[in-house]
Design an enzyme around this catalytic site. Structure first.
Site, PDB file in Angstrom:
ATOM      1  N   ARG A 166       0.820  -1.222   0.000  1.00 43.79           N
ATOM      2  CA  ARG A 166       0.000   0.000   0.000  1.00 43.79           C
ATOM      3  C   ARG A 166       0.851   1.268   0.000  1.00 43.79           C
ATOM      4  O   ARG A 166       0.476   2.277  -0.601  1.00 43.79           O
ATOM      5  CB  ARG A 166      -0.916   0.014   1.231  1.00 43.79           C
ATOM      6  N   HIS A 198     -20.243   7.923   1.343  1.00 43.33           N
ATOM      7  CA  HIS A 198     -20.523   6.572   1.832  1.00 43.33           C
ATOM      8  C   HIS A 198     -22.042   6.396   1.895  1.00 43.33           C
ATOM      9  O   HIS A 198     -22.747   7.295   2.355  1.00 43.33           O
ATOM     10  CB  HIS A 198     -19.892   6.378   3.219  1.00 43.33           C
ATOM     11  N   ASN A 232     -15.087  11.978   1.079  1.00 42.03           N
ATOM     12  CA  ASN A 232     -15.566  10.669   0.639  1.00 42.03           C
ATOM     13  C   ASN A 232     -17.085  10.631   0.740  1.00 42.03           C
ATOM     14  O   ASN A 232     -17.665  11.296   1.599  1.00 42.03           O
ATOM     15  CB  ASN A 232     -14.976   9.583   1.557  1.00 42.03           C
TER      16      ASN A 232
HETATM   17  C1  GAR Z   1     -21.687   4.632  -4.103  1.00 43.94           C
HETATM   18  O1  GAR Z   1     -22.910   4.181  -3.610  1.00 43.94           O
HETATM   19  C2  GAR Z   1     -20.778   5.087  -2.981  1.00 43.94           C
HETATM   20  O2  GAR Z   1     -21.475   5.701  -1.936  1.00 43.94           O
HETATM   21  C3  GAR Z   1     -20.188   3.775  -2.539  1.00 43.94           C
HETATM   22  O3  GAR Z   1     -19.917   3.091  -3.730  1.00 43.94           O
HETATM   23  C4  GAR Z   1     -20.866   3.489  -4.720  1.00 43.94           C
HETATM   24  C5  GAR Z   1     -20.124   3.923  -5.949  1.00 43.94           C
HETATM   25  O4  GAR Z   1     -21.029   4.203  -6.994  1.00 43.94           O
HETATM   26  N1  GAR Z   1     -18.992   3.976  -1.770  1.00 43.94           N
HETATM   27  C6  GAR Z   1     -18.639   3.230  -0.743  1.00 43.94           C
HETATM   28  O5  GAR Z   1     -19.279   2.262  -0.364  1.00 43.94           O
HETATM   29  C7  GAR Z   1     -17.363   3.660  -0.058  1.00 43.94           C
HETATM   30  N2  GAR Z   1     -17.274   3.121   1.263  1.00 43.94           N
HETATM   31  P1  GAR Z   1     -20.552   5.113  -8.207  1.00 43.94           P
HETATM   32  O6  GAR Z   1     -19.261   4.473  -8.742  1.00 43.94           O
HETATM   33  O7  GAR Z   1     -21.668   4.981  -9.197  1.00 43.94           O
HETATM   34  O8  GAR Z   1     -20.360   6.507  -7.721  1.00 43.94           O
END
Ligand code: GAR
Length: 213
Positions: free
Chosen positions: A64, A108, A106
């Protein structure tokens, strides 16, 4: 303010941010879309909108630290001010997050601090909660942790499946993420310990924001 958006797949939140940024007077410019996944669908949208894309594949790095160092070098070269994680499914190292302290946000798909991590929609339904939603927050080294900038609540319906719930939450994500980016770019988000206070937001925005502490 020069912004990099990080994605790992579909990139619908990235699209919402790009569209908002193209509106007259928006205070931030999306200058690059970075993905750890060369096959991320969102990269096509970025190319079609003439936004530079960059793939830094985590599989090409032994650890990482090296992966994050490569990202950091790219961002510094692009003179980035702010990073928006938009479905970026890699954990960033504490060193990287601290280097960019208060400059990474971010989204979520839950009302944090509830339901951190993965499979959030299934877990929200199974919990029996009546509401869930989505959160934009400032990133801290712990996963899905950090001062909350904006939230939207979404009711959990009896007939909901994880997919139907995710779809309704996603609609709200596409509203609160552009708002949070705008507030960050306007430097209206003031961090006080674990709390983000919003300076001078207008009434119509206030319902989406965390209350003044
Ligand atoms: C979204 O729902 C976002 O909130 C989630 O991934 C999806 C991405 O959709 N993120 C997480 O879970 C981060 N912990 P997208 O690629 O269409 O924006």
């Amino acid at each position: 303010m020069k912004v990099a958006i990080f994605i790992s797949s579909r990139g619908s939140n990235m699209q919402a941010l790009v569209k908002a940024s193209q509106e007259e007077g928006f205070p931030a410019e999306i200058v690059t879309i970075l993905s750890n996944n060369p096959d991320a669908g969102g990269l096509e949208f970025a190319k079609a909108h003439n936004i530079p894309t960059k793939v830094i594949n985590h599989r090409d790095y032994d650890n990482r630290d090296d992966f994050d160092a490569a990202i950091n070098e790219y961002l510094e070269g692009m003179q980035i001010d702010l990073i928006c994680l938009a479905g970026f499914m890699r954990l960033l190292t504490a060193d990287f997050v601290n280097r960019w302290r208060d400059s990474i946000i971010n989204i979520h798909p839950s009302l944090l601090p509830a339901f951190k991590g993965l499979h959030v929609h299934e877990r929200a339904i199974e919990s029996g909660a009546r509401f869930t939603g989505c959160t934009v927050h400032v990133v801290r080294p712990e996963m899905d942790d950090g001062p909350i900038i904006a939230q939207a609540a979404v009711p959990i319906l009896q007939k909901d499946t994880p997919e139907s719930l995710a779809a309704r939450i996603l609609e709200q994500e596409h509203k609160i993420y552009p708002l949070a980016l705008k507030l960050m770019a306007q430097r209206k988000v003031k961090i006080h310990g674990s709390i983000a206070r919003i300076e001078g937001c207008v009434e119509s925005e206030a319902s989406l924001l965390n209350p003044e502490a």
